[in-house]
Design a protein around this motif. Structure first.
Motif, short mmCIF file in Angstrom:
data_model
loop_
_atom_site.label_atom_id
_atom_site.label_comp_id
_atom_site.label_asym_id
_atom_site.label_seq_id
_atom_site.Cartn_x
_atom_site.Cartn_y
_atom_site.Cartn_z
N ASP A 169 0.80 -1.22 0.00
CA ASP A 169 0.00 0.00 0.00
C ASP A 169 0.84 1.28 0.00
O ASP A 169 0.31 2.38 -0.16
CB ASP A 169 -0.96 0.03 1.19
N SER A 170 2.17 1.15 0.17
CA SER A 170 3.02 2.34 0.27
C SER A 170 4.21 2.22 -0.68
O SER A 170 4.73 1.14 -0.92
CB SER A 170 3.54 2.53 1.69
N ARG A 171 4.63 3.37 -1.19
CA ARG A 171 5.78 3.42 -2.09
C ARG A 171 6.54 4.72 -1.86
O ARG A 171 5.94 5.80 -1.81
CB ARG A 171 5.32 3.34 -3.54
N ILE A 172 7.87 4.61 -1.74
CA ILE A 172 8.72 5.78 -1.64
C ILE A 172 9.72 5.74 -2.79
O ILE A 172 10.26 4.68 -3.12
CB ILE A 172 9.43 5.85 -0.27
N ASP A 173 9.94 6.88 -3.43
CA ASP A 173 10.79 6.96 -4.62
C ASP A 173 11.75 8.13 -4.51
O ASP A 173 11.40 9.19 -3.95
CB ASP A 173 9.94 7.13 -5.89
N TYR A 174 12.94 7.94 -5.08
CA TYR A 174 13.94 9.01 -5.15
C TYR A 174 14.52 9.06 -6.56
O TYR A 174 14.71 8.03 -7.21
CB TYR A 174 15.08 8.78 -4.16
N THR A 175 14.83 10.29 -7.02
CA THR A 175 15.43 10.47 -8.35
C THR A 175 16.43 11.62 -8.33
O THR A 175 16.21 12.66 -7.69
CB THR A 175 14.35 10.78 -9.40
N PHE A 176 17.53 11.41 -9.04
CA PHE A 176 18.49 12.47 -9.33
C PHE A 176 18.40 12.78 -10.82
O PHE A 176 18.40 11.87 -11.66
CB PHE A 176 19.91 12.04 -8.99
N SER A 177 18.31 14.07 -11.17
CA SER A 177 18.21 14.46 -12.57
C SER A 177 19.14 15.63 -12.85
O SER A 177 19.46 16.42 -11.97
CB SER A 177 16.76 14.84 -12.93
N MET A 178 19.55 15.72 -14.13
CA MET A 178 20.42 16.81 -14.58
C MET A 178 20.00 17.23 -15.97
O MET A 178 19.79 16.39 -16.85
CB MET A 178 21.89 16.37 -14.59
N ASP A 179 19.85 18.55 -16.18
CA ASP A 179 19.38 19.02 -17.49
C ASP A 179 20.55 19.41 -18.38
O ASP A 179 21.72 19.26 -18.02
CB ASP A 179 18.39 20.17 -17.32
N TRP A 180 20.21 19.91 -19.59
CA TRP A 180 21.23 20.22 -20.59
C TRP A 180 22.18 21.32 -20.13
O TRP A 180 23.31 21.43 -20.62
CB TRP A 180 20.55 20.63 -21.90
N ALA A 181 21.76 22.14 -19.17
CA ALA A 181 22.62 23.21 -18.65
C ALA A 181 23.35 22.78 -17.38
O ALA A 181 23.88 23.62 -16.65
CB ALA A 181 21.80 24.46 -18.38
N THR A 182 23.37 21.48 -17.11
CA THR A 182 24.01 20.86 -15.94
C THR A 182 23.42 21.33 -14.62
O THR A 182 24.10 21.32 -13.59
CB THR A 182 25.55 21.07 -15.95
N GLN A 183 22.17 21.79 -14.64
CA GLN A 183 21.48 22.09 -13.39
C GLN A 183 20.87 20.80 -12.85
O GLN A 183 20.30 20.01 -13.60
CB GLN A 183 20.38 23.15 -13.63
N THR A 184 20.98 20.57 -11.55
CA THR A 184 20.59 19.30 -10.97
C THR A 184 19.36 19.44 -10.07
O THR A 184 19.00 20.54 -9.63
CB THR A 184 21.74 18.70 -10.16
N ALA A 185 18.75 18.28 -9.79
CA ALA A 185 17.59 18.25 -8.90
C ALA A 185 17.53 16.91 -8.18
O ALA A 185 17.93 15.88 -8.75
CB ALA A 185 16.31 18.49 -9.68
N HIS A 186 17.04 16.95 -6.95
CA HIS A 186 16.79 15.75 -6.16
C HIS A 186 15.30 15.73 -5.85
O HIS A 186 14.74 16.70 -5.32
CB HIS A 186 17.58 15.77 -4.86
N THR A 187 14.63 14.62 -6.17
CA THR A 187 13.19 14.52 -6.00
C THR A 187 12.85 13.33 -5.13
O THR A 187 13.34 12.21 -5.36
CB THR A 187 12.47 14.38 -7.35
N LEU A 188 12.00 13.56 -4.13
CA LEU A 188 11.55 12.52 -3.22
C LEU A 188 10.02 12.49 -3.22
O LEU A 188 9.38 13.55 -3.09
CB LEU A 188 12.07 12.78 -1.80
N SER A 189 9.44 11.30 -3.40
CA SER A 189 7.99 11.17 -3.48
C SER A 189 7.51 10.03 -2.60
O SER A 189 8.23 9.04 -2.37
CB SER A 189 7.54 10.92 -4.92
N TYR A 190 6.26 10.17 -2.15
CA TYR A 190 5.62 9.12 -1.36
C TYR A 190 4.19 8.94 -1.85
O TYR A 190 3.48 9.94 -2.09
CB TYR A 190 5.62 9.46 0.13
N ALA A 191 3.76 7.70 -2.01
CA ALA A 191 2.39 7.40 -2.43
C ALA A 191 1.79 6.34 -1.52
O ALA A 191 2.48 5.40 -1.10
CB ALA A 191 2.37 6.90 -3.88
N PHE A 192 0.50 6.50 -1.22
CA PHE A 192 -0.21 5.57 -0.34
C PHE A 192 -1.55 5.22 -0.96
O PHE A 192 -2.30 6.11 -1.40
CB PHE A 192 -0.42 6.21 1.04
#
Length: 307
Positions: A282-305
């Motif tokens: 019933d629960s899910r936790i996810d993490y992602t690292f991403s980088m765009d064409w201009a080398t700008q980065t992001a860290h994303t954390l999500s939770y679903a129930f």
């Protein structure tokens, strides 16, 4: 050879992204959750855990359980993107959802006309979404999002843009392994501004969002999920750019998930964990690292129930 092809695709897509990145409503085109971003945002034909309506509202009609989701992205240059969503099936053949998405930039150094530092400022964009979807046939559904939009600039508290926008989506389930989706994103979406609060000769004007026509597919093979879609971006009068997106997910023991993808001018990798909180899976936790064409980065954390 493969490496060269990937580099060429990355550069070309980055150039495409520059053509339309400056249009209004960019926060709704960035991707919402860790799972979707990790898979390139190619979710026109895929359900996003906890955010069923964001990429294609028609998916809400196929829900079998209620779901709630939370997501937060911490990006470079003091940017942020956050959202929360709730969706529920409406037996026997419909679905309903609501969601809120917010983006902004903090720690903007204010300066006066002489260039001297003043207070720290911030800007924000928000969208409140209401979703309804209906299954027309057991394998076909149609859905729509109505979006209430607001953009707050740091000039003064009274200067903000507001508007309304729409999405329309279709979902076709062709057997257990393949799904196809069609989507018209930001149909008539816009911000309406009035500069009268700032200038004596201010005027009202409108910032239109680009409309994106998307077609996508999802294919399941054993423990792998492959998604891909293509978007055609217009300014309501002419074609602006082409937006290809692709991603993949591998499930290990139906508990651990490993993902990678490319889309929206970004390359991304992530993982997910599905576990039992109150009931099975019933629960899910996810993490992602991403980088765009201009080398700008992001860290994303999500939770679903699901319940």
């Amino acid at each position: 050879m493969t490496q060269r092809i990937l580099i060429i695709i990355f550069l070309v897509t980055g150039l495409f992204a520059q053509e339309w990145a400056g249009f209004s409503g960019g926060f709704l085109r960035m991707g919402m959750t860790a799972r979707s971003i990790a898979m390139g945002g190619a979710f026109t034909a895929e359900d996003d855990h906890g955010f069923a309506a964001f990429f294609n509202p028609a998916g809400t009609a196929f829900l079998v359980r209620k779901q709630v989701g939370f997501s937060y992205s911490d990006m470079s240059l003091d940017r942020r993107l956050a959202g929360t969503s709730f969706a529920t099936p409406l037996p026997p053949t419909a679905g309903l959802g609501i969601a809120w998405v917010s983006a902004g930039v903090t720690d903007i150094q204010g300066r006066n006309s002489a260039g001297e530092k003043t207070e720290m400022m911030q800007t924000s964009e928000d969208a409140f979404m209401v979703t309804f979807a209906q299954r027309i046939l057991p394998w076909l559904s149609v859905g729509a999002n109505i979006k209430i939009l607001q953009h707050q600039l740091p000039v003064n508290e009274e200067y903000e843009g507001t508007g309304i926008g729409f999405d329309i989506g279709f979902l076709f389930k062709s057997g257990k392994a393949t799904t196809f989706g069609l989507m018209i994103q930001d149909l008539s979406s816009n911000y309406q501004w009035n500069t009268g609060a700032l200038y004596a000769e201010g005027r009202a004007y409108k910032d239109n969002f680009p409309t994106i026509y998307r077609a996508g597919t999802k294919f399941l093979y054993k423990s792998a999920t492959i998604v891909a879609d293509a978007g055609f971006i217009t300014d309501h009068e002419k074609f602006i750019s082409f937006l290809p997106r692709i991603g993949a997910e591998y499930a290990y023991q139906d508990i651990y998930y490993f993902r990678g993808g490319f889309g929206n001018g970004r390359i991304a990798f992530g993982w997910g964990l599905e576990y039992n909180l109150l009931t099975d899976h019933d629960s899910r936790i996810d993490y992602t690292f991403s980088m765009d064409w201009a080398t700008q980065t992001a860290h994303t954390l999500s939770y679903a129930f699901n319940f």
